[in-house]
Design a protein around this motif. Structure first.
Motif, mmCIF file in Angstrom:
data_model
loop_
_atom_site.group_PDB
_atom_site.id
_atom_site.type_symbol
_atom_site.label_atom_id
_atom_site.label_comp_id
_atom_site.label_asym_id
_atom_site.label_seq_id
_atom_site.Cartn_x
_atom_site.Cartn_y
_atom_site.Cartn_z
ATOM 1 N N THR A 158 0.822 -1.213 0.000
ATOM 2 C CA THR A 158 0.000 0.000 0.000
ATOM 3 C C THR A 158 0.854 1.262 0.000
ATOM 4 O O THR A 158 1.972 1.284 0.517
ATOM 5 C CB THR A 158 -0.916 0.051 1.238
ATOM 6 O OG1 THR A 158 -0.098 0.031 2.423
ATOM 7 C CG2 THR A 158 -1.881 -1.113 1.251
ATOM 8 N N VAL A 159 0.284 2.308 -0.579
ATOM 9 C CA VAL A 159 0.886 3.622 -0.518
ATOM 10 C C VAL A 159 -0.187 4.584 -0.011
ATOM 11 O O VAL A 159 -1.325 4.565 -0.469
ATOM 12 C CB VAL A 159 1.436 4.072 -1.890
ATOM 13 C CG1 VAL A 159 0.387 4.024 -2.974
ATOM 14 C CG2 VAL A 159 2.058 5.448 -1.792
ATOM 15 N N ALA B 31 1.554 -0.713 -6.205
ATOM 16 C CA ALA B 31 0.927 -0.716 -4.878
ATOM 17 C C ALA B 31 -0.498 -0.200 -4.967
ATOM 18 O O ALA B 31 -0.894 0.454 -5.949
ATOM 19 C CB ALA B 31 1.737 0.154 -3.915
ATOM 20 N N ARG B 32 -1.246 -0.488 -3.929
ATOM 21 C CA ARG B 32 -2.608 0.040 -3.817
ATOM 22 C C ARG B 32 -2.561 1.470 -3.287
ATOM 23 O O ARG B 32 -1.824 1.779 -2.364
ATOM 24 C CB ARG B 32 -3.443 -0.825 -2.882
ATOM 25 C CG ARG B 32 -3.693 -2.212 -3.426
ATOM 26 C CD ARG B 32 -4.809 -2.933 -2.671
ATOM 27 N NE ARG B 32 -5.185 -4.138 -3.394
ATOM 28 C CZ ARG B 32 -5.971 -4.172 -4.469
ATOM 29 N NH1 ARG B 32 -6.482 -3.042 -4.923
ATOM 30 N NH2 ARG B 32 -6.251 -5.306 -5.067
ATOM 31 N N LEU B 33 -3.396 2.323 -3.868
ATOM 32 C CA LEU B 33 -3.547 3.698 -3.432
ATOM 33 C C LEU B 33 -5.039 3.922 -3.227
ATOM 34 O O LEU B 33 -5.772 4.238 -4.156
ATOM 35 C CB LEU B 33 -2.989 4.669 -4.470
ATOM 36 C CG LEU B 33 -3.144 6.166 -4.181
ATOM 37 C CD1 LEU B 33 -2.400 6.547 -2.902
ATOM 38 C CD2 LEU B 33 -2.644 6.981 -5.363
ATOM 39 N N GLY B 34 -5.506 3.680 -2.001
ATOM 40 C CA GLY B 34 -6.945 3.718 -1.742
ATOM 41 C C GLY B 34 -7.641 2.632 -2.535
ATOM 42 O O GLY B 34 -7.241 1.459 -2.489
ATOM 43 N N ASP B 35 -8.672 3.008 -3.314
ATOM 44 C CA ASP B 35 -9.388 2.039 -4.132
ATOM 45 C C ASP B 35 -8.752 1.847 -5.501
ATOM 46 O O ASP B 35 -9.251 1.055 -6.310
ATOM 47 C CB ASP B 35 -10.839 2.492 -4.326
ATOM 48 C CG ASP B 35 -11.619 2.499 -3.021
ATOM 49 O OD1 ASP B 35 -11.275 1.680 -2.134
ATOM 50 O OD2 ASP B 35 -12.543 3.319 -2.894
ATOM 51 N N GLN B 36 -7.674 2.572 -5.751
ATOM 52 C CA GLN B 36 -7.016 2.467 -7.044
ATOM 53 C C GLN B 36 -5.593 1.963 -6.866
ATOM 54 O O GLN B 36 -5.312 1.241 -5.911
ATOM 55 C CB GLN B 36 -7.087 3.824 -7.755
ATOM 56 C CG GLN B 36 -8.519 4.243 -8.098
ATOM 57 C CD GLN B 36 -8.580 5.568 -8.810
ATOM 58 O OE1 GLN B 36 -8.153 6.607 -8.294
ATOM 59 N NE2 GLN B 36 -9.110 5.552 -10.031
ATOM 60 N N MET C 297 -5.315 -0.789 -11.517
ATOM 61 C CA MET C 297 -4.212 -1.728 -11.361
ATOM 62 C C MET C 297 -3.995 -2.538 -12.631
ATOM 63 O O MET C 297 -2.855 -2.742 -13.078
ATOM 64 C CB MET C 297 -4.479 -2.667 -10.181
ATOM 65 C CG MET C 297 -3.390 -3.704 -9.945
ATOM 66 S SD MET C 297 -1.816 -2.969 -9.411
ATOM 67 C CE MET C 297 -2.197 -2.653 -7.682
ATOM 68 N N SER C 298 -5.067 -3.018 -13.257
ATOM 69 C CA SER C 298 -4.910 -3.825 -14.469
ATOM 70 C C SER C 298 -4.276 -3.018 -15.591
ATOM 71 O O SER C 298 -3.448 -3.534 -16.354
ATOM 72 C CB SER C 298 -6.262 -4.391 -14.918
ATOM 73 O OG SER C 298 -7.167 -3.349 -15.210
ATOM 74 N N LEU C 299 -4.621 -1.717 -15.696
ATOM 75 C CA LEU C 299 -4.008 -0.869 -16.718
ATOM 76 C C LEU C 299 -2.514 -0.703 -16.455
ATOM 77 O O LEU C 299 -1.693 -0.820 -17.378
ATOM 78 C CB LEU C 299 -4.682 0.503 -16.744
ATOM 79 C CG LEU C 299 -4.000 1.575 -17.609
ATOM 80 C CD1 LEU C 299 -4.045 1.161 -19.067
ATOM 81 C CD2 LEU C 299 -4.658 2.933 -17.401
ATOM 82 N N LEU C 300 -2.155 -0.452 -15.211
ATOM 83 C CA LEU C 300 -0.744 -0.254 -14.879
ATOM 84 C C LEU C 300 0.071 -1.509 -15.178
ATOM 85 O O LEU C 300 1.148 -1.436 -15.781
ATOM 86 C CB LEU C 300 -0.603 0.121 -13.408
ATOM 87 C CG LEU C 300 -1.224 1.445 -12.959
ATOM 88 C CD1 LEU C 300 -0.934 1.676 -11.479
ATOM 89 C CD2 LEU C 300 -0.702 2.601 -13.776
#
Length: 372
Positions: free
Chosen positions: A134-135, A164-169, A221-224
């Motif tokens: 997470t971030v 990493a996760r950034l909130g819901d994104q 996440m899938s795009l990244l």
């Protein structure tokens, strides 16, 4: 902005032949690439040769970069893996970074800094929803916490591009390895690409400025992951072409010089079958990689599917062909450090990384179904 040394694909092949020579087996057994080899390739702009000239890179096409990747892969898959990592990092920056980040990072990746891309976690490989790194952002500072595993080239890296996760994104954080709270532990004796610097990485309350978020974060996440993996898949695919070429060369040389029952092995039909299969596999893998690179260079809408296809076909052929090469050489090739023994281990790893064979099959099946 300083330009990279003017180097053509032909020059690059000469450079890498000089740097690697016949030392790849020694590097494989030692589990480490010489730092000076990585530095010299990077200084020549050859770890990520598709970085545009405007950022100090050679600005090669995917096709030229791919053929060079195959050349490196035929000599040392560990070194090719470091190239793949560097290229993935540069491509992610090129696609995701804002203008100021690109101006800062790409010239470094073109000449001085090495990079690793951190996706996988103990419970999150293909399943992105299980990612727990997470971030969090407070003012102009971010905090990164998490644990990544099997990060290719992390043991060589100056920078760690961390998903990493950034909130819901989601977000990609550019983390200098020397940052307090970062811990890197090399993986001992992996199955393949032993010298590529695979490592596990821990981020314990790592604090960085928010400018370390590529493009300010907050993407899918899938795009990244797809953005970075597209480069990784085509690079691995071309690397598999190199493995195939190395196996074909070794098998033909052995079968032509080794005599059994009064004639060369190559004149025995069952051995000749292996040679035919090796050559056919190399030709098929080369053509599918050429197609993927042409899609890449022309910006074709088929690019993503073409890269998945190239990775799937080339990795499967490389694994099968490496086994055939060991069969042809028999005990001569069953020695740790021999090119075909190394290829046998390296090629199997290619069926797992940057999207396993099974994940590629699912994506290709979805493509077939959805195009109807």
């Amino acid at each position: 902005m300083a330009a990279a040394p003017a180097v053509t694909p032909a020059d690059a092949a000469t450079v890498v032949a000089r740097l690697v020579g016949d030392r790849a087996g020694d590097w494989d057994r030692a589990g480490r690439l010489p730092a000076e080899v990585v530095r010299e390739l990077n200084a020549a702009g050859l770890l990520a040769p598709q970085i545009p000239t405007g950022y100090g890179g050679p600005g090669w096409s995917s096709l030229d970069s791919g053929e060079f990747t195959a050349r490196v892969g035929s000599l040392c898959s560990s070194l090719r893996s470091v190239m793949t990592s560097q290229g993935m990092a540069a491509w992610a920056v090129e696609r995701l970074a804002d203008r100021a980040q690109a101006r800062s990072l790409l010239p470094r990746l073109a000449a001085t800094d090495t990079a690793a891309v951190a996706f996988t976690e103990p419970q999150a490989g293909s399943d992105l929803s299980a990612m727990t790194t997470t971030v969090t952002v407070t003012g102009d500072t971010l905090r990164l916490d998490g644990h990544k595993v099997w990060v290719t080239a992390a043991d060589h890296a100056d920078l760690l591009l961390t998903f990493a996760r950034l909130g819901d994104q989601a977000a990609v954080v550019v983390v200098p390895r020397a940052t307090p709270g970062v811990r890197v532990r090399r993986r001992a004796e992996p199955l393949g690409c032993r010298a590529a610097g695979h490592a596990d990485v821990w981020f314990d309350a790592v604090r960085l400025p928010t400018s370390s978020l590529l493009g300010a974060g907050g993407q899918s996440m899938s795009l990244l992951v797809t953005t970075a993996l597209s480069y990784g898949r085509i690079s691995v695919a071309w690397g598999c072409v190199g493995i195939l070429r190395a196996c074909l060369t070794a098998a033909v040389e052995h079968a032509g010089s080794r005599h059994q029952f009064g004639r060369p092995l190559a004149h025995h039909q069952l051995v000749a079958r292996h040679l035919a299969d090796l050559w056919s596999a190399e030709q098929v893998a080369t053509r599918v990689c050429e197609h993927a690179s042409r899609c890449w260079d022309t910006g074709s809408p088929d690019m993503v599917t073409a890269t998945v296809l190239a990775k799937y076909v080339s990795a499967r052929h490389a694994a099968r062909a490496a086994a055939d090469a060991v069969q042809v050489l028999a005990s001569a090739g069953a020695v740790d450090g021999h090119p075909v023994a190394r290829a046998y281990r390296d090629a199997k790893l290619m069926e797992i990384i940057e999207g396993s064979t099974e994940m590629c099959q699912l994506m290709l099946a979805d493509h077939v179904v959805n195009r109807r």
